[in-house]
Design an enzyme around this catalytic site. Sequence first.
Site, PDB file in Angstrom:
ATOM      1  N   LEU A 248      -9.222  -5.795 -17.186  1.00  0.00           N
ATOM      2  CA  LEU A 248      -8.544  -7.063 -17.418  1.00  0.00           C
ATOM      3  C   LEU A 248      -9.118  -8.451 -16.892  1.00  0.00           C
ATOM      4  CD1 LEU A 248      -4.779  -6.037 -17.855  1.00  0.00           C
ATOM      5  CD2 LEU A 248      -6.684  -6.242 -19.490  1.00  0.00           C
TER       6      LEU A 248
ATOM      7  N   THR B 186     -10.597 -10.125  -9.701  1.00  0.00           N
ATOM      8  CA  THR B 186      -9.581  -9.478  -9.213  1.00  0.00           C
ATOM      9  C   THR B 186      -9.853  -7.889  -8.928  1.00  0.00           C
ATOM     10  OG1 THR B 186      -8.079  -9.383 -11.231  1.00  0.00           O
ATOM     11  CG2 THR B 186      -8.003 -11.279  -9.713  1.00  0.00           C
TER      12      THR B 186
ATOM     13  N   GLU C 150      -5.848   2.613  -6.716  1.00  0.00           N
ATOM     14  CA  GLU C 150      -5.515   3.465  -5.730  1.00  0.00           C
ATOM     15  C   GLU C 150      -7.234   3.907  -5.769  1.00  0.00           C
ATOM     16  OE1 GLU C 150      -2.340   4.838  -4.748  1.00  0.00           O
ATOM     17  OE2 GLU C 150      -1.794   3.088  -6.312  1.00  0.00           O
TER      18      GLU C 150
ATOM     19  N   PHE D  18       0.862  -1.221   0.041  1.00  0.00           N
ATOM     20  CA  PHE D  18      -0.152   0.103   0.221  1.00  0.00           C
ATOM     21  C   PHE D  18       0.765   1.436  -0.110  1.00  0.00           C
ATOM     22  CE2 PHE D  18      -2.255  -3.442   2.347  1.00  0.00           C
ATOM     23  CZ  PHE D  18      -3.105  -3.706   1.586  1.00  0.00           C
TER      24      PHE D  18
ATOM     25  N   ARG E 205     -10.245  -0.099 -19.495  1.00  0.00           N
ATOM     26  CA  ARG E 205     -10.445  -1.575 -19.682  1.00  0.00           C
ATOM     27  C   ARG E 205     -10.298  -2.288 -18.363  1.00  0.00           C
ATOM     28  NH1 ARG E 205      -8.188  -2.883 -24.583  1.00  0.00           N
ATOM     29  NH2 ARG E 205     -10.256  -3.433 -25.496  1.00  0.00           N
TER      30      ARG E 205
ATOM     31  N   GLY F   3      -0.771  -8.571  -4.619  1.00  0.00           N
ATOM     32  CA  GLY F   3      -2.167  -8.985  -4.364  1.00  0.00           C
ATOM     33  C   GLY F   3      -3.158  -8.427  -5.238  1.00  0.00           C
TER      34      GLY F   3
ATOM     35  N   LYS G  84      -7.013   2.312 -17.194  1.00  0.00           N
ATOM     36  CA  LYS G  84      -6.541   3.644 -16.399  1.00  0.00           C
ATOM     37  C   LYS G  84      -5.843   3.351 -15.092  1.00  0.00           C
ATOM     38  CE  LYS G  84      -9.872   6.843 -18.431  1.00  0.00           C
ATOM     39  NZ  LYS G  84     -10.919   7.582 -18.101  1.00  0.00           N
TER      40      LYS G  84
END
Lengths: 212, 734
Positions: free
Chosen positions: B626, B630, B701, B237, B624, B464, B697
């Site tokens: 992927l 996740t 965060e 992080f 997009r 992760g 993009k």
Amino acid sequence: MTLPPCYTNPEPDDESPADPSRRSFVIGSAAATAAALISPILGAAPATAETPPKSDPNAVAVVLDVNGKRHELRLDPRTTLLDALREHLDLTGTKKGCDQGACGACTVLVDGKRINSCLTLAVMNSGKAITTIEGLASNGRLNPVQAAFIRNDGFQCGYCTSGQICSAVALLREGHTHSDDEIREWMSGNICRCGAYPGIVAAIREAANARV
Amino acid sequence: MIPIIGEPHDRVDGRQKVTGEARYAAENNLPNLAYAVLVTSTIPAGSIAAIDAAAAKSAPGVISVISHLNAPKLPDTGGQQQESNAAEHHHMPFSDDSVHYVGQAVAAVVADTFEHATHAAGLVRVNYRPTPARIVMEEHRSDAKERQGNAPATFSKGDAEGALASAPVKVDQVYRIPYEHHNQMEPHALVAAWDGDRLTVHDSAQNIFTTRQTLAKAFGVPTESVRVMSPFVGGAFGSKGSAWPHVFIAVMAARMVRRPVKIALTRRQAYFSNGHRPLTEQRVALGATADGKLVAMIHEGIGQTNTVCDYVEGFTSPTRSMYATPNVRVAHRVVELDLPSPTYMRAPGENPGMYALESAMDEMAYALKIDPIQLRVLNHADDDPANGKPWSSKSIKECYAQGAERFGWPRRTSEPRSMRDGRQLIGLGMASATYPSHRAPASARAVMHRDGNVDVSSGTHEMGMGTATVMAQLAAETLGVPFERVTFRYGDTTLPRAPISAGSLTVASVGSAVFAASSQLKRKVIDLATADASSPLNGTDPNDIDAADGKLTLKSDPSRGEAYAAILRRHYLDTMDAAADEKPEPNDPYSARAFGAVFAEVGVDPDLGIVRVRRIVAAFAGGRILNAKTARSQYHGGIIQGIGMALLEQTHLDRNLGAFTNVNLAENLVPVNADVRSIDVILVPEDDPHVNPIGAKGIGEIGIVGVAPAIANAVYHATGKRVRDLPITIEKLL
């Protein structure tokens, strides 16, 4: 591969010039020497599987039964169960998150109950049946909780995952899975900073439903 | 070819993580390993008068005690401009007797076991010469200064002060965010081993290539002699982007004792020497016309830093780009204190800044008596107000609309304390979210084997986020081979170079390189086939060839085609490969940001002031996606950290001792499972042809941005109390 029940660490590599204390180190039991002799014949004793024992005048004998295997160790009496697993048995699947019993990353099952392995000394667990994350899958088949964690994306970085899964396995036995809120409450001793809680709850719900 | 929202494949490293096989940095128990444990300072400022290490040195198992008295002096490796990531490069560890904060490493004990090293570290006696310390930021406001950070410290256009003065409706408030810590589950750790002049480091890191360069510089060896590996990272992080002092100490210790050395920081130590989100105090002043048009925005304030690091919390960054208004002035300054070093923490700049701005926007909506969403739509920035450039794409209006509908926003009655569920006061709040789309140079290599399996590699990191999974997906989709046939390798400086994994830039950067390497590899095989007389594709137009399921097929005649593997076999090739070095265009005509809208429902106990987040609905448009699974998890994680930021998280500072006090996971509260109820994430489809070759993009965060203000706004709606000082704890509501 199953190690013989008398298995202990093999004789440390003699070529460690930077550590003269090794020279005077004597392994405390004949079994160790025997194991060192037997192991190569069995094709066992991978060199990296268990780190060489450390010299220690205050070491005490500890017998740990981990995942059905018996390990005879000589340990500093201050060694926690967590450090015994990670540093002496090279069972690094159990994680050290806080070493203070606050995060749950080190959760293992002792005689079927979930505990924080950082809050108990190795010597206190002699003779008890310890199950770690490495002992949950059998013959390459994942425990249903492990499989459900993958399907439901119950982790991100993976560092709390071993503890979450051990906790969840115990939770299913405890029967605290009647609702999502009950699962959340009884899993709150295991922190996940990545925030995989929705996936963790979904995985446990799925595993609980599959049991009945 | 590549869908806008990708398949929700399970993680490729899932099995390793659920079985305990995944090996993290501290778990590399090398032969002959020694353990180093740090001794840390107990004063915030001054110098070391004496170190008595006699008892420690004679304790069982101790190999060495290292401090400024016997350590080699490491050179300043420079800051980011010098491509170094030494977090505290103005003071390399053990370089002198100076003390800059409580918790600074002043000595390290190396011993044969962890227990021996820990015991002996407690025997080291350090005497100090304390000097007066600067501890409390508010007492040193007048010393605030501008320091160059990631965003320029100031920005202005028009006449913000004048426009504010004459604006018919004004909001002018100060918002405060406390010290907060990353609290990643894996404390910082590494194992360092020298073999002659070759150094191998198993680190827990977000930035292995820069760490490699930094260590090479610090220890005076060629970069190629250093190998840094970090295949699994137990959370970061932002806290593992830099080489913190313990990294240098472990490498130094390994050289001094001629053994591999492990340092695994204690949880307590990690609160002092590995960065935190600094305390910030932010004034936001908004002026608007009576019908809700913003005419003035001022965002200024201060954040903590110190003299040994370069970090600046750039919290005014989002304000420059968020809303259309002719008059803007922003300035973020720092106050240097004798406290630990701050650093990047999830959505640095944007997250703290948007808390202040989006709280102020909610206050403005109430002042104007208009709907908070309507106010934001009224002031929508059609181009980037910071530079006038067009957006590469922007879908925030869709985020507002889809989020509001899913959340049930229309049933909200705007009056505070107007909604109840039994005894509980119910509050509904919302906020916007944004994070800039970054991209950095990255390289990748793709290798096809004659059995049809594909290896793709780039030395990026997997903390992760799902990087390993989505890169394998991207390569599989680009090459047209089954997902299961692709292996992605990462986390090792022997692989093609990748940038820091931070700032949500990994997919844009590494993904672009993986895409390019995979595309080139595909084209190489196609060229081989079309020129091959034995191929059914001989003589065909390469642009008329499609790849799917491991097979190349003619688009105009699907009966003609053959498998990749068949082509390699016929040419007696074991492998074919392609490598790509990709970098962003230097003069991008577009501005690129991800946007989103966060909606929160809270229940507040009217007598006890206990706040529970009952549900969150968040809609994000991040180009997009992927992997839908996740990606959703990444957003969940950001949102849950946002819940913590709003209601729980704060690291307390002892104003006399200069020490953080709640330095354990029992008292430094983060959300646990029971704190999190319903979270509903909407992936708003967004096709962005401009942002980068793959149109992503970044999502890591933005998930946290907007969550704390949405909750704070909901708490106001529930209670009528505006808390401008995070976290929103019980006593602030009673």
